[in-house]
Structures are given as C-alpha cells and as structure tokens.
Design a protein around this motif. Structure first.
Motif, PDB file in Angstrom:
ATOM      1  N   VAL A 136       0.663  -1.252   0.012  1.00  0.00           N
ATOM      2  CA  VAL A 136      -0.103   0.085   0.055  1.00  0.00           C
ATOM      3  C   VAL A 136       0.896   1.287   0.067  1.00  0.00           C
ATOM      4  CG1 VAL A 136      -1.790   1.255   1.342  1.00  0.00           C
ATOM      5  CG2 VAL A 136      -1.921  -1.275   1.325  1.00  0.00           C
ATOM      6  N   VAL A 137       0.540   2.046  -0.910  1.00  0.00           N
ATOM      7  CA  VAL A 137       1.505   3.340  -1.029  1.00  0.00           C
ATOM      8  C   VAL A 137       0.891   4.218  -0.012  1.00  0.00           C
ATOM      9  CG1 VAL A 137       1.824   5.414  -2.422  1.00  0.00           C
ATOM     10  CG2 VAL A 137       1.887   3.289  -3.452  1.00  0.00           C
ATOM     11  N   GLY A 138       1.795   4.730   0.782  1.00  0.00           N
ATOM     12  CA  GLY A 138       1.257   5.524   2.184  1.00  0.00           C
ATOM     13  C   GLY A 138       1.707   4.712   3.463  1.00  0.00           C
ATOM     14  N   ARG A 139       1.576   3.442   3.178  1.00  0.00           N
ATOM     15  CA  ARG A 139       1.630   2.562   4.410  1.00  0.00           C
ATOM     16  C   ARG A 139       3.197   2.777   5.278  1.00  0.00           C
ATOM     17  NH1 ARG A 139       0.931  -3.512   3.662  1.00  0.00           N
ATOM     18  NH2 ARG A 139      -1.198  -3.071   4.181  1.00  0.00           N
ATOM     19  N   ARG A 140       3.077   2.988   6.453  1.00  0.00           N
ATOM     20  CA  ARG A 140       4.280   3.151   7.281  1.00  0.00           C
ATOM     21  C   ARG A 140       4.730   1.866   8.083  1.00  0.00           C
ATOM     22  NH1 ARG A 140       5.347   8.508   7.733  1.00  0.00           N
ATOM     23  NH2 ARG A 140       3.847   9.667   6.713  1.00  0.00           N
ATOM     24  N   ARG A 141       5.861   1.712   8.255  1.00  0.00           N
ATOM     25  CA  ARG A 141       6.391   0.706   9.080  1.00  0.00           C
ATOM     26  C   ARG A 141       7.639   1.225   9.703  1.00  0.00           C
ATOM     27  NH1 ARG A 141       2.823  -3.419   8.394  1.00  0.00           N
ATOM     28  NH2 ARG A 141       2.905  -4.249   6.388  1.00  0.00           N
ATOM     29  N   PRO A 142       7.679   0.413  10.818  1.00  0.00           N
ATOM     30  CA  PRO A 142       8.699   0.744  11.908  1.00  0.00           C
ATOM     31  C   PRO A 142      10.238   0.512  10.936  1.00  0.00           C
ATOM     32  CG  PRO A 142       7.776  -1.326  12.543  1.00  0.00           C
ATOM     33  CD  PRO A 142       7.138  -0.705  11.407  1.00  0.00           C
ATOM     34  N   LEU A 143      11.065   1.444  11.514  1.00  0.00           N
ATOM     35  CA  LEU A 143      12.457   1.287  10.733  1.00  0.00           C
ATOM     36  C   LEU A 143      13.270  -0.027  11.341  1.00  0.00           C
ATOM     37  CD1 LEU A 143      13.517   5.064  10.977  1.00  0.00           C
ATOM     38  CD2 LEU A 143      13.159   3.563   8.729  1.00  0.00           C
ATOM     39  N   HIS A 144      12.944  -0.396  12.485  1.00  0.00           N
ATOM     40  CA  HIS A 144      13.775  -1.469  12.953  1.00  0.00           C
ATOM     41  C   HIS A 144      13.268  -3.125  12.522  1.00  0.00           C
ATOM     42  CE1 HIS A 144      10.369  -1.703  15.817  1.00  0.00           C
ATOM     43  NE2 HIS A 144      11.001  -2.908  15.909  1.00  0.00           N
ATOM     44  N   ALA A 145      12.325  -3.135  11.697  1.00  0.00           N
ATOM     45  CA  ALA A 145      11.921  -4.519  11.483  1.00  0.00           C
ATOM     46  C   ALA A 145      11.735  -4.576   9.973  1.00  0.00           C
ATOM     47  CB  ALA A 145      10.291  -4.507  12.015  1.00  0.00           C
ATOM     48  N   GLY A 146      12.046  -5.715   9.529  1.00  0.00           N
ATOM     49  CA  GLY A 146      12.068  -6.145   8.085  1.00  0.00           C
ATOM     50  C   GLY A 146      13.038  -5.509   7.198  1.00  0.00           C
ATOM     51  N   SER A 147      12.626  -5.219   6.084  1.00  0.00           N
ATOM     52  CA  SER A 147      13.357  -4.754   5.005  1.00  0.00           C
ATOM     53  C   SER A 147      13.774  -3.347   5.066  1.00  0.00           C
ATOM     54  CB  SER A 147      13.019  -4.826   3.537  1.00  0.00           C
ATOM     55  OG  SER A 147      11.509  -4.332   3.377  1.00  0.00           O
ATOM     56  N   SER A 148      12.766  -2.606   6.183  1.00  0.00           N
ATOM     57  CA  SER A 148      13.095  -1.361   6.351  1.00  0.00           C
ATOM     58  C   SER A 148      14.456  -1.014   6.970  1.00  0.00           C
ATOM     59  CB  SER A 148      11.789  -0.776   7.235  1.00  0.00           C
ATOM     60  OG  SER A 148      10.856  -0.689   6.448  1.00  0.00           O
ATOM     61  N   LYS A 149      15.017  -1.813   7.547  1.00  0.00           N
ATOM     62  CA  LYS A 149      16.353  -1.597   8.252  1.00  0.00           C
ATOM     63  C   LYS A 149      17.405  -1.051   7.429  1.00  0.00           C
ATOM     64  CE  LYS A 149      16.477  -6.024   9.389  1.00  0.00           C
ATOM     65  NZ  LYS A 149      16.674  -7.211   9.952  1.00  0.00           N
ATOM     66  N   ILE A 150      17.280  -1.432   6.060  1.00  0.00           N
ATOM     67  CA  ILE A 150      18.220  -0.871   5.206  1.00  0.00           C
ATOM     68  C   ILE A 150      18.376   0.655   5.189  1.00  0.00           C
ATOM     69  CG2 ILE A 150      16.738  -0.758   2.925  1.00  0.00           C
ATOM     70  CD1 ILE A 150      20.421  -2.265   2.862  1.00  0.00           C
TER      71      ILE A 150
END
Length: 182
Positions: free
Chosen positions: A58-72
């Motif tokens: 979903v464009v606009g969905r936010r995720r925490p930076l510490h989990a999953g691929s967002s860690k990059i």
C-alpha cells in the motif's frame, strides 16, 4: 524545505516506477520503494504481480524502521542519527522481530557491510523480503527498493537472484539521481 523534499520524492517515484515494474515482472513478486520519513519507513511506490497469492503493498503505508526490509534505511545512517530516530522500545511484530538495540546495531553493521538486507518473518511470519539502498547524489541513502514474497515459495537461490536484480536496479536509479559511486 518541504517543497524541495516533495519535489525530490516525485522525481524519485517518476524515475523508479518503470524500474519497479520491470523488476516485478522479472521476479513475479511485489516490489516496493520506501523512504525514511522521520522515525518510520514510508512506501512511496509499488508494483504488484497479477498472481493470486502475493504480498499486498500500500502506497502511504508506514512501517517501523527496526523491522524487516526497512532496516536498510537505518543501516547507512550515522550511529547518532540512528539513536535519534529509533524509539526507546522496539516493538515486536513477530517472534523474529529484533527488539534489542544492541542486536539491531550488530544487524545494521552486517547490512552496511554486505550492502543489502534479507528479512525472514520480521514483519509478518510468512513473509521474506530483500532490500537494497538507493543513493542520492551526495552518497546518502535516499530510498530503498525491496521485494517481498511468501516464505513458502522463496528459496536461497531466489534470494541470491533478488539481491542481484535489486542491486543492479538500485544502481540505475541512483545514477539517475546523479550518484557516481560503484
């Protein structure tokens, strides 16, 4: 500043959209582009394959930076900036989510050295993702592109192929933004 940021984001999406589509067709999996928006990762572009069982983005969905691929998006920041953007408590999304700051910092060093992030079930138990950085003209990480797929159909050979395809695509996007690194 906000106008410049929004303009950069629009240019980034315009440049990346055909690349995400090409990647998605080659991999037949969901591809996303995320940026760091203060203390969260924000999806700004996506491609979803037409297959019945796929990861929904979903464009606009936010995720925490510490989990999953967002860690990059964290891995290439200075330690002091990482300390400022991470919350004191790292929320657990699954049993595989890193919730220790020390463990996360070790993981970020590994990601920085290898140049990519592979996540197994950190955001959703049955999800595997691979992400790579997109560099701005000044060498900072401006975004990340990632592929997300159901774990049951993702083998080690798929992950290696995903890393290679994503890295090549991210280099192309980065060069389009004026980056001249390797």
């Amino acid at each position: 500043m906000l106008g410049t940021s929004a303009s950069t984001q629009v240019d980034l999406v315009k440049l990346a959209s055909p690349v995400l589509e090409t990647l998605g067709q080659k991999m037949n999996e969901t591809i996303q582009m995320r940026i760091r928006d203060n203390t969260e990762a924000l999806c700004i572009a996506k491609f979803e394959p037409s297959r019945d069982l796929r990861v929904h983005a979903v464009v606009g969905r936010r995720r925490p930076l510490h989990a999953g691929s967002s860690k990059i998006l964290l891995a290439f920041l200075s330690d002091s900036l990482i300390a400022r953007v991470l919350p004191k408590t790292l929320d657990r999304m699954t049993n595989n989510t890193i919730t220790s700051h020390n463990d996360l910092m070790r993981e970020l060093m590994t990601i920085r050295k290898q140049g990519f992030c592979i996540s197994h079930g950190e955001v959703s138990d049955q999800l595997v993702s691979v992400s790579v950085p997109v560099f701005a003209v000044d060498g900072s990480v401006i975004a990340a592109i990632n592929v997300a797929a159901p774990a049951f159909r993702t083998q080690k050979s798929d992950l290696d192929r995903f890393v290679s395809l994503l890295t090549e695509a991210a280099r192309g996007i980065s060069r389009g933004l004026g980056w001249v690194g390797k």
